[in-house]
Design a protein around this motif. Structure first.
Motif, PDB file in Angstrom:
ATOM      1  N   ILE A 193       0.832  -1.206   0.000  1.00 52.35           N
ATOM      2  CA  ILE A 193       0.000   0.000   0.000  1.00 52.35           C
ATOM      3  C   ILE A 193       0.864   1.253   0.000  1.00 52.35           C
ATOM      4  O   ILE A 193       0.633   2.196  -0.781  1.00 52.35           O
ATOM      5  CB  ILE A 193      -0.950  -0.010   1.214  1.00 52.35           C
ATOM      6  N   GLU A 194       1.870   1.289   0.874  1.00 54.09           N
ATOM      7  CA  GLU A 194       2.738   2.456   0.959  1.00 54.09           C
ATOM      8  C   GLU A 194       3.559   2.634  -0.310  1.00 54.09           C
ATOM      9  O   GLU A 194       3.802   3.767  -0.752  1.00 54.09           O
ATOM     10  CB  GLU A 194       3.663   2.336   2.170  1.00 54.09           C
ATOM     11  N   SER A 195       3.980   1.544  -0.923  1.00 57.24           N
ATOM     12  CA  SER A 195       4.725   1.634  -2.188  1.00 57.24           C
ATOM     13  C   SER A 195       3.854   2.238  -3.277  1.00 57.24           C
ATOM     14  O   SER A 195       4.326   3.045  -4.090  1.00 57.24           O
ATOM     15  CB  SER A 195       5.221   0.251  -2.611  1.00 57.24           C
ATOM     16  N   GLY A 196       2.583   1.863  -3.293  1.00 61.43           N
ATOM     17  CA  GLY A 196       1.654   2.455  -4.261  1.00 61.43           C
ATOM     18  C   GLY A 196       1.498   3.948  -4.061  1.00 61.43           C
ATOM     19  O   GLY A 196       1.383   4.706  -5.026  1.00 61.43           O
ATOM     20  N   ARG A 197       1.515   4.395  -2.808  1.00 65.86           N
ATOM     21  CA  ARG A 197       1.412   5.831  -2.531  1.00 65.86           C
ATOM     22  C   ARG A 197       2.667   6.567  -2.983  1.00 65.86           C
ATOM     23  O   ARG A 197       2.595   7.667  -3.540  1.00 65.86           O
ATOM     24  CB  ARG A 197       1.182   6.053  -1.041  1.00 65.86           C
ATOM     25  N   VAL A 198       3.819   5.954  -2.736  1.00 70.55           N
ATOM     26  CA  VAL A 198       5.072   6.583  -3.157  1.00 70.55           C
ATOM     27  C   VAL A 198       5.104   6.757  -4.672  1.00 70.55           C
ATOM     28  O   VAL A 198       5.536   7.797  -5.191  1.00 70.55           O
ATOM     29  CB  VAL A 198       6.272   5.730  -2.686  1.00 70.55           C
ATOM     30  N   LEU A 199       4.615   5.752  -5.398  1.00 70.79           N
ATOM     31  CA  LEU A 199       4.623   5.803  -6.858  1.00 70.79           C
ATOM     32  C   LEU A 199       3.415   6.531  -7.436  1.00 70.79           C
ATOM     33  O   LEU A 199       3.368   6.761  -8.643  1.00 70.79           O
ATOM     34  CB  LEU A 199       4.664   4.378  -7.419  1.00 70.79           C
ATOM     35  N   ALA A 200       2.443   6.881  -6.585  1.00 69.57           N
ATOM     36  CA  ALA A 200       1.212   7.541  -7.039  1.00 69.57           C
ATOM     37  C   ALA A 200       0.576   6.753  -8.178  1.00 69.57           C
ATOM     38  O   ALA A 200       0.284   7.291  -9.245  1.00 69.57           O
ATOM     39  CB  ALA A 200       1.502   8.978  -7.480  1.00 69.57           C
ATOM     40  N   VAL A 201       0.353   5.450  -7.947  1.00 68.94           N
ATOM     41  CA  VAL A 201      -0.186   4.588  -9.000  1.00 68.94           C
ATOM     42  C   VAL A 201      -1.619   4.973  -9.319  1.00 68.94           C
ATOM     43  O   VAL A 201      -2.370   5.430  -8.453  1.00 68.94           O
ATOM     44  CB  VAL A 201      -0.108   3.104  -8.596  1.00 68.94           C
ATOM     45  N   ARG A 202      -1.999   4.762 -10.561  1.00 69.04           N
ATOM     46  CA  ARG A 202      -3.361   5.056 -11.018  1.00 69.04           C
ATOM     47  C   ARG A 202      -4.174   3.766 -10.960  1.00 69.04           C
ATOM     48  O   ARG A 202      -4.468   3.139 -11.970  1.00 69.04           O
ATOM     49  CB  ARG A 202      -3.336   5.615 -12.431  1.00 69.04           C
ATOM     50  N   GLY A 203      -4.521   3.372  -9.773  1.00 64.53           N
ATOM     51  CA  GLY A 203      -5.232   2.127  -9.578  1.00 64.53           C
ATOM     52  C   GLY A 203      -4.718   1.435  -8.332  1.00 64.53           C
ATOM     53  O   GLY A 203      -4.079   2.050  -7.474  1.00 64.53           O
ATOM     54  N   ARG A 204      -4.997   0.143  -8.222  1.00 70.54           N
ATOM     55  CA  ARG A 204      -4.553  -0.624  -7.064  1.00 70.54           C
ATOM     56  C   ARG A 204      -3.828  -1.876  -7.529  1.00 70.54           C
ATOM     57  O   ARG A 204      -4.201  -2.480  -8.536  1.00 70.54           O
ATOM     58  CB  ARG A 204      -5.742  -1.041  -6.195  1.00 70.54           C
ATOM     59  N   VAL A 205      -2.814  -2.264  -6.776  1.00 68.10           N
ATOM     60  CA  VAL A 205      -2.108  -3.520  -7.006  1.00 68.10           C
ATOM     61  C   VAL A 205      -2.238  -4.338  -5.730  1.00 68.10           C
ATOM     62  O   VAL A 205      -1.806  -3.907  -4.661  1.00 68.10           O
ATOM     63  CB  VAL A 205      -0.626  -3.283  -7.352  1.00 68.10           C
ATOM     64  N   LEU A 206      -2.842  -5.520  -5.851  1.00 65.22           N
ATOM     65  CA  LEU A 206      -3.126  -6.347  -4.688  1.00 65.22           C
ATOM     66  C   LEU A 206      -2.544  -7.744  -4.879  1.00 65.22           C
ATOM     67  O   LEU A 206      -2.665  -8.328  -5.959  1.00 65.22           O
ATOM     68  CB  LEU A 206      -4.644  -6.477  -4.470  1.00 65.22           C
ATOM     69  N   PRO A 207      -1.931  -8.304  -3.853  1.00 65.67           N
ATOM     70  CA  PRO A 207      -1.521  -9.707  -3.941  1.00 65.67           C
ATOM     71  C   PRO A 207      -2.752 -10.604  -3.879  1.00 65.67           C
ATOM     72  O   PRO A 207      -3.750 -10.256  -3.230  1.00 65.67           O
ATOM     73  CB  PRO A 207      -0.633  -9.889  -2.706  1.00 65.67           C
ATOM     74  N   SER A 208      -2.705 -11.738  -4.555  1.00 65.37           N
ATOM     75  CA  SER A 208      -3.843 -12.653  -4.486  1.00 65.37           C
ATOM     76  C   SER A 208      -3.937 -13.308  -3.115  1.00 65.37           C
ATOM     77  O   SER A 208      -5.019 -13.683  -2.662  1.00 65.37           O
ATOM     78  CB  SER A 208      -3.742 -13.721  -5.576  1.00 65.37           C
ATOM     79  N   THR A 209      -2.812 -13.439  -2.423  1.00 65.44           N
ATOM     80  CA  THR A 209      -2.777 -13.968  -1.065  1.00 65.44           C
ATOM     81  C   THR A 209      -1.579 -13.376  -0.341  1.00 65.44           C
ATOM     82  O   THR A 209      -0.603 -12.970  -0.981  1.00 65.44           O
ATOM     83  CB  THR A 209      -2.684 -15.512  -1.071  1.00 65.44           C
ATOM     84  N   LEU A 210      -1.664 -13.322   0.972  1.00 66.08           N
ATOM     85  CA  LEU A 210      -0.538 -12.857   1.784  1.00 66.08           C
ATOM     86  C   LEU A 210       0.273 -14.030   2.337  1.00 66.08           C
ATOM     87  O   LEU A 210       1.268 -13.822   3.017  1.00 66.08           O
ATOM     88  CB  LEU A 210      -1.050 -11.987   2.936  1.00 66.08           C
ATOM     89  N   ASP A 211      -0.168 -15.254   2.045  1.00 72.80           N
ATOM     90  CA  ASP A 211       0.572 -16.427   2.509  1.00 72.80           C
ATOM     91  C   ASP A 211       1.846 -16.604   1.692  1.00 72.80           C
ATOM     92  O   ASP A 211       1.891 -16.259   0.506  1.00 72.80           O
ATOM     93  CB  ASP A 211      -0.289 -17.682   2.381  1.00 72.80           C
ATOM     94  N   ASN A 212       2.865 -17.137   2.330  1.00 73.66           N
ATOM     95  CA  ASN A 212       4.127 -17.423   1.648  1.00 73.66           C
ATOM     96  C   ASN A 212       3.988 -18.774   0.953  1.00 73.66           C
ATOM     97  O   ASN A 212       4.140 -19.828   1.579  1.00 73.66           O
ATOM     98  CB  ASN A 212       5.280 -17.444   2.653  1.00 73.66           C
ATOM     99  N   ILE A 213       3.679 -18.760  -0.314  1.00 70.96           N
ATOM    100  CA  ILE A 213       3.285 -19.970  -1.029  1.00 70.96           C
ATOM    101  C   ILE A 213       4.393 -20.467  -1.946  1.00 70.96           C
ATOM    102  O   ILE A 213       5.292 -19.721  -2.339  1.00 70.96           O
ATOM    103  CB  ILE A 213       2.007 -19.727  -1.864  1.00 70.96           C
ATOM    104  N   THR A 214       4.297 -21.744  -2.300  1.00 75.07           N
ATOM    105  CA  THR A 214       5.198 -22.361  -3.265  1.00 75.07           C
ATOM    106  C   THR A 214       4.372 -22.931  -4.404  1.00 75.07           C
ATOM    107  O   THR A 214       3.402 -23.673  -4.158  1.00 75.07           O
ATOM    108  CB  THR A 214       6.023 -23.487  -2.614  1.00 75.07           C
ATOM    109  N   LEU A 215       4.722 -22.595  -5.626  1.00 81.55           N
ATOM    110  CA  LEU A 215       4.022 -23.121  -6.792  1.00 81.55           C
ATOM    111  C   LEU A 215       4.607 -24.484  -7.157  1.00 81.55           C
ATOM    112  O   LEU A 215       5.826 -24.635  -7.273  1.00 81.55           O
ATOM    113  CB  LEU A 215       4.149 -22.157  -7.970  1.00 81.55           C
ATOM    114  N   CYS A 216       3.734 -25.453  -7.332  1.00 78.69           N
ATOM    115  CA  CYS A 216       4.148 -26.815  -7.676  1.00 78.69           C
ATOM    116  C   CYS A 216       3.427 -27.249  -8.946  1.00 78.69           C
ATOM    117  O   CYS A 216       2.350 -26.744  -9.281  1.00 78.69           O
ATOM    118  CB  CYS A 216       3.827 -27.790  -6.547  1.00 78.69           C
ATOM    119  N   ALA A 217       4.030 -28.189  -9.654  1.00 80.33           N
ATOM    120  CA  ALA A 217       3.430 -28.711 -10.880  1.00 80.33           C
ATOM    121  C   ALA A 217       3.499 -30.221 -10.878  1.00 80.33           C
ATOM    122  O   ALA A 217       4.512 -30.817 -10.491  1.00 80.33           O
ATOM    123  CB  ALA A 217       4.143 -28.149 -12.108  1.00 80.33           C
TER     124      ALA A 217
END
Length: 423
Positions: free
Chosen positions: A215-239
């Motif tokens: 959130i704070e990084s978005g304010r510093v960059l004055a983004v035109r919109g929102r950037v949200l993580p899909s999850t806050l969990d520390n996940i590992t992608l597996c295949a």
């Protein structure tokens, strides 16, 4: 907005105070004998030379504008130091309305789900719209600078989020260039690190929250919109590969090996970030991709609640197909294979549109040694019976293996407008 009651109370209190002062002055005027000169002065300033009720109307006509001007000036003087620079041209009424009910709803809310360079390309086209833009980004990356940071600080991957923040900011600004800067001095411990990744990591340590750091990084960059993580969990992608082998880690999935059967996350079904689900539910258009099919798009759909939110949204859901295959990940995939993989993950009846490039320039630009193939609008079989296939020229004129942000945005807006007109 709970404003009129306080204005009425203020006016009533001013009237009561004014009435008390008037009664006190009238009592003093009647009870005490003033010298002739002073008596004449008192009679003049209290308009004794004007008949009733004109003297009261004159006082009222002067008092109301002065009262309004004083309240407005006082409010501005108190609010200006607290307002952001971009809000100082907003009227007080609009500012209060935004505080009470939230920002004015834009004409269209667009949610883009994905990661990597594909999502960043799309956001560069969307950022100039007046629509509400929300990017929901995968945090499963574990390669390069992001992988090193995740290993050392045990936080979700900041890399794709940083790229999307930069894409929605003013790319020409010094801060935007700073976030995109990558240290490249050989032998340095910072070599390969992106400044933006380091900034988000440092903010996470300072604020104690990856969420607040974004959130704070978005304010510093004055983004035109929102950037949200899909999850806050520390996940590992597996295949899971077609031969049954399990591969863990995004950076290892695309290496040459048997074809990918499906992807999943560890821990299984991580908790979705609630603001991301809220954005999906209130969206007017949901865009999946462009980007790596198995490492950027599908990982977001593995997060618990994301697919359910997409189903509940009841708005057009568009998958943007890549313009070329990705070595080790989608070898020999055509557009039909990409679309069917997304439809299988979403379930029946969820995907409404597939946007595919119709320009043949990628076929001509690809060299044999690259081991990739162009993905075009050919050989789609019977897909058009279940979803709407939209074929458009989507590639960049300077790099035909990449989407053109403006062409892609125009095609998506056309889909959204046609969908709204049919409602």
């Amino acid at each position: 907005m709970l404003i009129k009651r306080w204005i009425a109370l203020l006016i009533l209190s001013v009237c009561l105070v004014g009435l008390a002062l008037a009664m006190g002055l009238a009592w003093i005027y009647r009870e005490y004998d003033f010298p002739d000169q002073l008596s004449g002065f008192v009679r003049a300033i209290t308009l004794q030379w004007v008949d009733h009720p004109w003297r009261e109307l004159i006082i009222l006509a002067i008092g109301i504008p002065v009262l309004f001007f004083a309240i407005r000036s006082l409010t501005r003087s108190l609010l200006d130091p607290l307002m952001e620079a971009g809000q100082r041209d907003i009227g007080i009424g609009q500012l209060v309305a935004q505080h009470r009910f939230g920002p004015t709803r834009p004409d269209m809310n667009i949610v883009a789900i994905g990661g990597g360079t594909g999502l960043s390309t799309l956001l560069r086209g969307l950022r100039n719209l007046t629509a509400g833009i929300t990017a929901i980004v995968t945090v499963a990356d574990d390669g390069g600078s992001t992988g090193r940071i995740r290993k050392e600080f045990d936080i979700p991957a900041p890399g794709d989020i940083r790229a999307c923040l930069v894409a929605l900011s003013d790319a020409e600004s010094t801060v935007g260039k700073l976030f995109a800067y990558r240290f490249d001095k050989e032998g340095s411990e910072l070599s390969g690190h992106s400044f933006g990744n380091l900034f988000i990591t440092a903010l996470t340590q300072v604020t104690g929250s990856f969420e607040q750091a974004v959130i704070e990084s978005g304010r510093v960059l004055a983004v035109r919109g929102r950037v949200l993580p899909s999850t806050l969990d520390n996940i590992t992608l597996c295949a899971e590969l077609v031969d049954g082998t399990i591969v863990r880690g995004e950076s290892t999935i695309s290496r040459n090996k048997p074809a990918i059967h499906k992807v999943f996350l560890e821990p299984s079904k991580p908790t979705a970030y609630e603001p991301a689900l809220g954005a999906i539910l209130h969206s007017d258009l949901i865009v999946l991709g462009p980007g790596s099919l198995y490492t950027s798009v599908l990982p977001n759909l593995c997060v618990d609640g994301v697919i359910e939110a997409i189903r509940w949204s009841k708005c057009p859901v568009v998958y943007v197909c890549n313009v070329a295959t990705q070595p080790g990940e989608t070898d020999h995939f055509g557009a039909k294979d990409h679309i069917e993989a997304v439809m299988k993950e979403l379930g029946p009846g969820v995907l409404s549109h597939a946007l595919i490039n119709s320009n043949r320039a990628p076929t001509e630009a690809i060299k044999p040694e690259w081991n990739i193939e162009a993905v075009t609008d050919e050989n789609l079989g019977d897909l058009s019976s279940s979803i709407e296939i939209v074929a458009r020229d989507l590639v960049s004129d300077t790099n035909p293996l990449r989407h053109d942000p403006q062409k892609l945005t125009e095609a998506l807006l056309d889909i959204a407008r046609r969908a709204q007109s049919n409602v």
